[in-house]
Structures are given as structure tokens and as C-alpha cells.
Design an enzyme around this catalytic site. Structure first.
Site, PDB file in Angstrom:
ATOM      1  N   ASP A 170       9.732  -3.200  -1.426  1.00  0.00           N
ATOM      2  CA  ASP A 170       8.505  -3.387  -0.639  1.00  0.00           C
ATOM      3  C   ASP A 170       7.509  -2.228  -0.766  1.00  0.00           C
ATOM      4  O   ASP A 170       6.438  -2.278  -0.190  1.00  0.00           O
ATOM      5  CB  ASP A 170       8.852  -3.594   0.841  1.00  0.00           C
ATOM      6  CG  ASP A 170       9.371  -2.327   1.486  1.00  0.00           C
ATOM      7  OD1 ASP A 170       9.626  -1.333   0.776  1.00  0.00           O
ATOM      8  OD2 ASP A 170       9.511  -2.326   2.715  1.00  0.00           O
ATOM      9  N   TYR A 265       6.996   7.415  -4.790  1.00  0.00           N
ATOM     10  CA  TYR A 265       8.321   8.034  -4.983  1.00  0.00           C
ATOM     11  C   TYR A 265       8.361   9.029  -6.138  1.00  0.00           C
ATOM     12  O   TYR A 265       9.295   9.831  -6.229  1.00  0.00           O
ATOM     13  CB  TYR A 265       9.385   6.947  -5.194  1.00  0.00           C
ATOM     14  CG  TYR A 265       9.906   6.396  -3.890  1.00  0.00           C
ATOM     15  CD1 TYR A 265      10.898   7.075  -3.172  1.00  0.00           C
ATOM     16  CD2 TYR A 265       9.408   5.231  -3.347  1.00  0.00           C
ATOM     17  CE1 TYR A 265      11.374   6.585  -1.968  1.00  0.00           C
ATOM     18  CE2 TYR A 265       9.877   4.734  -2.135  1.00  0.00           C
ATOM     19  CZ  TYR A 265      10.858   5.418  -1.456  1.00  0.00           C
ATOM     20  OH  TYR A 265      11.324   4.948  -0.260  1.00  0.00           O
TER      21      TYR A 265
END
Ligand code: NAD
Ligand code: G6P
Ligand code: MN
Length: 442
Positions: A170, A265
Site C-alpha cells: 500500500d 523506503y
């Protein structure tokens, strides 16, 4: 309209109530006949289940509801498994994050040594659920967002290559919502994107609106100044201070390649020193979530159970999780909608390992997915991805073969780890901490 039967695996998850409410919001296009919860921790699951049972009785009495720890009961007669298990729960996430930090290394849920430790726990759990599903409901599909998705996906590719599982994350959903709002567009669904990478390790290379107008220049200008900070999105998950810092740091990640828009990330791999300096080894994200989301969700459940009604509130629909309904609808109704999925590369990224599990756009219909080719990728991304995919593959091989050597290589190769010596110290401590969860390594 046909009605569907669903099993939520990881019934005791902090995300379960939000997903149940979200499912109820979409009954017009994805009607549900039954919802079953399955978990291997009966006490934890019971709290969430009893509260959801009350909520469902009050708001959707036509939906059959049950919860169980018995695989046969859980996986018989169903169409979809929504899987979000966390093997080892928050107690082990905390260790994943804190052990590396002792050695000055990034301590994170899915990135670096923490993600590898979590992977070694998750592989068995996810494969087990997949096997139950295929045994008791061979036509069902599993929509999996259990982490670490990259490692779990590689393990299912190796061990269950023909199974009906779609692995999805997500993070791009939230970031795309933010990008849409940067451009003054109502919804990410009005954008068509190109994206390539591994899970929690990828880049957007093209972003158009519905009329084919290029949105990248506008998004680049925003991210160059602000990262993803302050851009609105519907999610209520990524709002804590630590997430805000991650969205801001995306500016520095972007600076490395101003042609593309990076996944947040990547900060753990490109700025590990910064991340460690800004981590508190005594209080990590796991602590924040245990003191925040976990307390809040379980508190709300207990209140609903005590009062015997959910009418006073407590639960909130996880609005941005509606991508799960979109995905289920794509399969159930052959919508041929476009999603970023984690799938075997097979040439979609032309100059990259064909066997790698890559995250790329796919078209999804009732027969599964078709990849959208991303062509050749630049040297910078290719170099990073070669290293990271090797880390993930070595971890899965270590799990399959019970190989200490390969797990040591996996940690050593992670861009977050400075040397084989440090890798070994972290690994040895993780082996101790994960007794009973990891296969024995020799
Ligand atoms: P949680 O600990 O609250 O819930 C996980 C549940 O799984 C627990 O109730 C636990 O008992 C259960 N469980 C553990 N091992 C199991 C097994 N072998 N069989 C059945 N049940 C098992 O965790 P959470 O924070 O709610 O997160 C759940 C999962 O969803 C995690 O893997 C998390 O990383 C993932 N997640 C993924 C995304 C994504 O984008 N892919 C987004 C959010 C959360
Ligand atoms: C994003 C990622 C998930 C990850 C989650 C962690 O949603 O896509 O894979 O599990 O963030 O969020 P948390 O609030 O648990 O730190
Ligand atoms: Mn994710």
C-alpha cells in the site's frame, strides 16, 4: 449480483476492523456473503472478532460472520483470502528493529537485517495459509499484503509457483494519492503510472493524467522542495511524526535521481547513517505502534465488547485500503484494471534478472495478471536492485536450505550493513532471538 465469501487471515491484526468497515463501504460493487477471521492466536483474535461481530450485527446483519483457529473451518467454501499476518507479532518487530541498532545499523520493519529476520519468520506462515486455501478452496485467490512482501513473494515464487496469490503493497497507493493532490487531481485513479523496482525499493518513471498530460514536471518540482511532506492523502496510517520525517527525507532521496520519483523506503538504503543517527535504540517504530495504533484498536474493541454496542463509535474505515476491493473486483469481475503488483520479472524490466520478483504495473482480470513492460532501467537503479534482489534471494535460499552461510551472505550484502563482521554479530543475536520462529541454520 453474486456475493463473495472472504477469510481475513491475521484476524487479530490492528488493520482488521478498518478493513471490515472499508469492505462494508463497498457492498454496492463487492457484495459479501460471509466474513471469517482466521488467526493462530485465539486470545488476540477473539478481542477483535467479538467487537467486529457486534459491529456487523448492527450494520450488516445479512453478512454471516465467524472466527476460528481451525484451518479447515477457516478456508472451506471461500472466494478470497485477505492475508495480513505478522509472524511473531509486535514483540518480534521490536527485536528486529532494536538488534541492528545496537551495532549502529538501520533497525526497520522490512528493510535491512530487521526485514531479513522478519522474512525468515514470515515465509512459513504465509506458505501455510496458501496451502490451507488451496486444500480447502482450490478456486480461491489470496490477496497478500503480509510483510516483508519482497521476501514472502520470492518464497512463494520458489516454493508455490502456480498458486493463486497476488502480492501487493500500500505504500505506492499512499504516495500516489499524495502526488495526485500535488497536481490538484481528485484521485490517484485519474493517473496512469509507470513504475519499476522491488517491493519497498522502486521508482516512478512516468505519470500521466487521464488525458495523457505529463504530470511528472509538477510532481518533480514539489518533491524537490518538500519530498512528500504536507501533500494530502486519505490514509490515517502514515501520520505519526516518524512518518512525516520519512516523507520529508524523500527530498534527499529524490536528489540522487531527479528523473524519477522514489519510494520513501529507499531512504534506509541511501541514507542509513542519517537514519541510525535519528533513531532511538530504546524506542523504535514498534514501540510507537504498540503505544499508538495497537492500544487504540484494542481499546476500541474492548469498549465495544463491554458496552455490547458499536453505536458509540470506536472503529474507523481504512479508506485507502479500498485498493483491496479494487483488486478483488478485478478478479471477480474481470475489470482489467491496472495495479502495481509484486510479480516474477520475466523480462518486463528488460535488463534485469528474469527470475526477480519486481514491483511493476500489471493488468488484472479473472485469469490473473499480465505485466506491463517497463523496458530497460538506468544503471543507478539497476545496480541498487541487483544488490537488493540478491539479498532477498539469499534469504529465501537460507530458509529453504537451512543455510547459515547464505543468511550471513544476505546480511553482508545488504546496503545497510557495513561489513561481514557486523553482519555476523547481528545474525548470531537474531538467531537467538528468533528461536522457534526461524528454521534451524547450519
Ligand atoms: P498485528 O500483529 O496486529 O496482526 C497480525 C496478526 O497475525 C496477529 O493477530 C497474529 O496473531 C497473526 N498471525 C501471526 N502469525 C500467524 C500465522 N502463522 N497464522 C495466522 N495468523 C498469524 O500486525 P499488523 O500491524 O496489523 O500488521 C499485519 C501485517 O500487515 C503485517 O505483516 C504488516 O507488515 C502488514 N502490512 C502490510 C502492508 C502492505 O503494504 N503490504 C500495509 C500495512 C500492513
Ligand atoms: C506502509 C508499508 C507497509 C508497512 C507499513 C508500516 O504501509 O507499505 O508495508 O507495513 O507502512 O507502517 P507502521 O505504521 O506499522 O509502521
Ligand atoms: Mn508495503
Amino acid at each position: 449480483m453474486e456475493k463473495y465469501a472472504i477469510t481475513v487471515a491475521g484476524g487479530g491484526s490492528t488493520f482488521t476492523p478498518g478493513i471490515v468497515l472499508m469492505l462494508l463501504d463497498h457492498q454496492d460493487r463487492f457484495p459479501i456473503r460471509s466474513i471469517k477471521f482466521y488467526d493462530n492466536d485465539p486470545e488476540r483474535q477473539e478481542i477483535v472478532a467479538k467487537a467486529c461481530e457486534i459491529y456487523l450485527k448492527e450494520n450488516a446483519p445479512e453478512i454471516e460472520f465467524s472466527y476460528t483457529t481451525d484451518p479447515e473451518a477457516a478456508f472451506t467454501g471461500i472466494d478470497f483470502v485477505l492475508a495480513h499476518i505478522r509472524v511473531g507479532k509486535y514483540a518480534m518487530r521490536e527485536k528486529d528493529e532494536k538488534i541492528p541498532l545496537k551495532y549502529g545499523v538501520v533497525g526497520q520493519e522490512t528493510c535491512g537485517p530487521g526485514g531479513l529476520a522478519y522474512g525468515m519468520r514470515s515465509i512459513g506462515g504465509v506458505i501455510e495459509i496458501l496451502d490451507y486455501m488451496e486444500k480447502y478452496s482450490p478456486n480461491a485467490w489470496m490477496l497478500n499484503y503480509s510483510n516483508p512482501a519482497a521476501i514472502v513473494a520470492e518464497a512463494t515464487r520458489r516454493l508455490r509457483p502456480d498458486s493463486k496469490i497476488l502480492n501487493i503493497c500500500d505504500m505506492p497507493i499512499d504516495l500516489e494519492e499524495k502526488m495526485a493532490s500535488m497536481c490538484g487531481i481528485k484521485s490517484r485513479k485519474e493517473m496512469v503510472v509507470s513504475y519499476y523496482g522491488l517491493n519497498h525499493f522502486g521508482w516512478w518513471s512516468k505519470i500521466y493524467d487521464k488525458d495523457g498530460r505529463d504530470l511528472l514536471p509538477q510532481i518533480r518540482a514539489y518533491v524537490k522542495e518538500n519530498g512528500f511532506a504536507q501533500a494530502a492523502s486519505e490514509t490515517n496510517q502514515h501520520i505519526d511524526q516518524s512518518w512525516r520525517e520519512t516523507f520529508t527525507k524523500a527530498r534527499d532521496v529524490y536528489a540522487l535521481d531527479p528523473e524519477t520519483i522514489p519510494n520513501t523506503y529507499l531512504k534506509y538504503y541511501l541514507y542509513p547513517d542519517y537514519v541510525v543517527e535519528h533513531s532511538n535504540p530504546e524506542y523504535t517504530r514498534a514501540n510507537e505502534v504498540m503505544d499508538g495504533r495497537e492500544k487504540q484498536v484494542f481499546g476500541a474493541c474492548r469498549q465495544i465488547i463491554e458496552k455490547g454496542t458499536a453505536k458509540d463509535g470506536g472503529f474507523e474505515a481504512d479508506v485507502h485500503a479500498s485498493y483491496i476491493v479494487d483488486l478483488a473486483c478485478a478478479i471477480a469481475k474481470n475489470t482489467q484494471e491496472r495495479f502495481l503488483l509484486i510479480v516474477p520479472n520475466e523480462g518486463a524490466v528488460e535488463n534485469f534478472d528474469r527470475t526477480a520478483m519486481v514491483e511493476i504495473p500489471c493488468i488484472v482480470g479473472s485469469n490473473g495478471y499480465e505485466r506491463i513492460c517497463q523496458g530497460a532501467i538506468p544503471q543507478f537503479q539497476k545496480g541498487l536492485m541487483e544488490q537488493q534482489v540478491s539479498v532477498e534471494k539469499l534469504c529465501v535460499e537460507a530458509w529453504i536450505e537451512g543455510s547459515y552461510q547464505k543468511m550471513w551472505q544476505a546480511l553482508t550484502l545488504s546496503k545497510t550493513v557495513p561489513s561481514a563482521g557486523v553482519a555476523k554479530k547481528i545474525l548470531d543475536e537474531m538467531i537467538e532471538a528468533n528461536k522457534g520462529y526461524w528454521p534451524e541454520l547450519n
